[in-house]
Each structure stands twice: as structure tokens, then as C-alpha cells.
Design a protein around this motif. Sequence first.
Motif, PDB file in Angstrom:
ATOM      1  N   ALA A  30     -22.935  86.307 -33.596  1.00  0.00           N
ATOM      2  CA  ALA A  30     -22.228  87.188 -32.667  1.00  0.00           C
ATOM      3  C   ALA A  30     -21.549  86.383 -31.566  1.00  0.00           C
ATOM      4  O   ALA A  30     -20.404  86.686 -31.173  1.00  0.00           O
ATOM      5  N   GLU A  31     -22.220  85.367 -31.054  1.00  0.00           N
ATOM      6  CA  GLU A  31     -21.619  84.535 -30.007  1.00  0.00           C
ATOM      7  C   GLU A  31     -20.399  83.794 -30.530  1.00  0.00           C
ATOM      8  O   GLU A  31     -19.376  83.696 -29.844  1.00  0.00           O
ATOM      9  N   ALA A 206     -29.443  74.055 -21.881  1.00  0.00           N
ATOM     10  CA  ALA A 206     -28.286  74.153 -22.768  1.00  0.00           C
ATOM     11  C   ALA A 206     -26.980  74.153 -21.978  1.00  0.00           C
ATOM     12  O   ALA A 206     -25.970  73.608 -22.432  1.00  0.00           O
ATOM     13  N   SER A 207     -26.985  74.765 -20.778  1.00  0.00           N
ATOM     14  CA  SER A 207     -25.767  74.816 -19.968  1.00  0.00           C
ATOM     15  C   SER A 207     -25.383  73.447 -19.429  1.00  0.00           C
ATOM     16  O   SER A 207     -24.228  73.229 -19.063  1.00  0.00           O
ATOM     17  N   TYR A 217     -25.644  72.790 -29.986  1.00  0.00           N
ATOM     18  CA  TYR A 217     -25.970  73.799 -30.994  1.00  0.00           C
ATOM     19  C   TYR A 217     -27.463  73.813 -31.316  1.00  0.00           C
ATOM     20  O   TYR A 217     -28.024  74.860 -31.640  1.00  0.00           O
ATOM     21  N   VAL A 218     -28.115  72.647 -31.221  1.00  0.00           N
ATOM     22  CA  VAL A 218     -29.569  72.596 -31.421  1.00  0.00           C
ATOM     23  C   VAL A 218     -30.274  73.405 -30.328  1.00  0.00           C
ATOM     24  O   VAL A 218     -31.162  74.228 -30.605  1.00  0.00           O
ATOM     25  N   PHE A 219     -29.875  73.171 -29.086  1.00  0.00           N
ATOM     26  CA  PHE A 219     -30.478  73.919 -27.975  1.00  0.00           C
ATOM     27  C   PHE A 219     -30.141  75.400 -28.053  1.00  0.00           C
ATOM     28  O   PHE A 219     -30.971  76.251 -27.729  1.00  0.00           O
ATOM     29  N   LEU A 220     -28.927  75.714 -28.487  1.00  0.00           N
ATOM     30  CA  LEU A 220     -28.522  77.114 -28.599  1.00  0.00           C
ATOM     31  C   LEU A 220     -29.353  77.822 -29.667  1.00  0.00           C
ATOM     32  O   LEU A 220     -29.827  78.949 -29.458  1.00  0.00           O
ATOM     33  N   GLY A 221     -29.546  77.155 -30.802  1.00  0.00           N
ATOM     34  CA  GLY A 221     -30.389  77.734 -31.844  1.00  0.00           C
ATOM     35  C   GLY A 221     -31.827  77.877 -31.391  1.00  0.00           C
ATOM     36  O   GLY A 221     -32.482  78.892 -31.665  1.00  0.00           O
ATOM     37  N   HIS A 223     -32.837  78.263 -28.332  1.00  0.00           N
ATOM     38  CA  HIS A 223     -32.868  79.359 -27.362  1.00  0.00           C
ATOM     39  C   HIS A 223     -32.969  80.714 -28.055  1.00  0.00           C
ATOM     40  O   HIS A 223     -33.774  81.572 -27.676  1.00  0.00           O
ATOM     41  N   HIS A 224     -32.179  80.921 -29.104  1.00  0.00           N
ATOM     42  CA  HIS A 224     -32.191  82.204 -29.813  1.00  0.00           C
ATOM     43  C   HIS A 224     -33.520  82.426 -30.540  1.00  0.00           C
ATOM     44  O   HIS A 224     -34.024  83.560 -30.580  1.00  0.00           O
ATOM     45  N   ILE A 225     -34.085  81.376 -31.115  1.00  0.00           N
ATOM     46  CA  ILE A 225     -35.365  81.515 -31.812  1.00  0.00           C
ATOM     47  C   ILE A 225     -36.474  81.860 -30.824  1.00  0.00           C
ATOM     48  O   ILE A 225     -37.290  82.760 -31.063  1.00  0.00           O
ATOM     49  N   VAL A 226     -36.516  81.153 -29.700  1.00  0.00           N
ATOM     50  CA  VAL A 226     -37.532  81.433 -28.686  1.00  0.00           C
ATOM     51  C   VAL A 226     -37.352  82.837 -28.127  1.00  0.00           C
ATOM     52  O   VAL A 226     -38.327  83.582 -27.939  1.00  0.00           O
ATOM     53  N   PHE A 227     -36.103  83.215 -27.863  1.00  0.00           N
ATOM     54  CA  PHE A 227     -35.819  84.550 -27.344  1.00  0.00           C
ATOM     55  C   PHE A 227     -36.314  85.627 -28.315  1.00  0.00           C
ATOM     56  O   PHE A 227     -36.935  86.615 -27.907  1.00  0.00           O
ATOM     57  N   SER A 228     -36.042  85.442 -29.597  1.00  0.00           N
ATOM     58  CA  SER A 228     -36.464  86.413 -30.605  1.00  0.00           C
ATOM     59  C   SER A 228     -37.984  86.507 -30.681  1.00  0.00           C
ATOM     60  O   SER A 228     -38.551  87.603 -30.755  1.00  0.00           O
ATOM     61  N   LEU A 229     -38.653  85.357 -30.657  1.00  0.00           N
ATOM     62  CA  LEU A 229     -40.108  85.342 -30.739  1.00  0.00           C
ATOM     63  C   LEU A 229     -40.739  85.911 -29.476  1.00  0.00           C
ATOM     64  O   LEU A 229     -41.759  86.612 -29.544  1.00  0.00           O
ATOM     65  N   VAL A 230     -40.129  85.621 -28.330  1.00  0.00           N
ATOM     66  CA  VAL A 230     -40.640  86.136 -27.056  1.00  0.00           C
ATOM     67  C   VAL A 230     -40.660  87.661 -27.051  1.00  0.00           C
ATOM     68  O   VAL A 230     -41.611  88.279 -26.561  1.00  0.00           O
TER      69      VAL A 230
END
Length: 257
Positions: A30-31, A206-207, A217-221, A223-230
Amino acid sequence: MLPKAIDILKTRWPEVMLVVVLQAALMLLAEQLAAGVQVSESHRTQLPFWAGFLLGVGTMLYAVLWQMMYLGFLKTAAVEGPRPQPPAELVRSGRPYFWRILFFQILLGCVLFFVNGVLVGAGGAIFWKGRPFPEIPEWFMQVCGLAAILIVLKPMLLVPARMLVYDDSTYQAIAGMRTCKIGRLDSLLKLTILGLGVVLVIMLLASAIPQKTPAYYVFLGLHHIVFSLVFLTPTLMAVLWMQEQLEAAQHEEENDA
């Protein structure tokens, strides 16, 4: 409730990884699509109609499949506990709740958009007086986004839980949520705040990394994995707690009868 949720996450880890990675990939997609649209508008270029159509349809089908699997995991976790389930069963179990959850998510998204706008506007007026909206730092807008999530945390967790456990409609779930106190869920608020803190740290890291680099892209991925698990963990806890309340009420009714 936390030990029970952890036991399910550990025992059913292949399913957890499936729904978490699919969600992270969807968020990343989406991003990238949003960034691609901005680039196309700035350069006045567009994808061919057939390519844009196939991309849009494919993305929607992917999102629907992930949502059904996600809801199916929560539903089977409430009913079956740590017993593993195949992906097809997750889809079958989550399908009846898809439209109700989607309608609520649209409503919640509107509320989140409004709350986030108020926070960004108020913070921008206090800390960045006179600056236009696009010049407000990205990290501040991300912090406001996380703060908005905390503000609407109760309906975000409890309304879908009531739909999945009690088979409520959207209106019934929202009305029933008012009788529930989120403080009854042990460690839920602390766990969510801790998880959002980890997400915020990853976002800030990441910023600081140049965009369109491998590290970015590693940090972005990540971030999304941690966000989803959180968000999967407290959502699971809310569903398990709601299932426990339902079973207690049913047991009480049986005893009274």
C-alpha cells in the motif's frame, strides 16, 4: 489472559507468521502504491488502464484473503485454543465476519483520521507556529498517529472481539462494548503501550536512513512486521477474554436452569 495468548502464539506460530507476514507485505504494498501514484502525478505519467486495473483487483483480492485468514485465526483461537488449523480453515472461519468487520474498520478509520488530524493540527500550532502543514516533521505525524490509536484502543480491540465471539452486528458490538472495561484485561494496556514504543523506535530509526536503500527497506519491513505482531497480541487477548466472558455467562445460565 496473556499466558494463554502467548501459548497460542507459540503453538500456532506457522499461522501467526502467515497472517503477520501477509499483513506486513500488504502494508508495504500500500505504501509503495501510494508513493507510485504521487510520482506518476508529479511526472504526469500513468500506468496503462489494464495494468492499473489488474494491480487494483489483485491488491483487493489479496487484502480480502488476508483479512479472512486474520479473522479466522482469531475465531479459531477463541474456540479451538492452541490447536493448529490449516489456512483453508482460517479462511472458512473468518469469512462470515468479513463484511461486518470491514464496515466497522471504515467507521474506525474515519474516527482515526479525525483524531489524528486534531492532534497534528494542535501540535503543529504549538510547536511549529506559522509552518504550513507539509513542513511539519514526518516523525511528529507518526507519533500523532500512534497517539490516536491509543485514544481509540478500546473500540479497536473490543468491538471486533464481540463480533467474533458473540456474533454481534456492528451496532450490537458497539453498544455492548460500553459495558466492558478494558482495564479488566490484565497487562493489555501496558503491553500495547510497550509495543507501540518499540514501533516508534523502529520508525524513528527508519526515518534516519536514506530512502530507497537496502537498509531502508529492511527497516521498513521490520517496522511493518513488528506493528502487525504488536496488534495481533492484544487483539487475541481481547478475543480470548470475550470468549471467557461468554462461557462464564453460559455456565451461569445452565446452573440457574
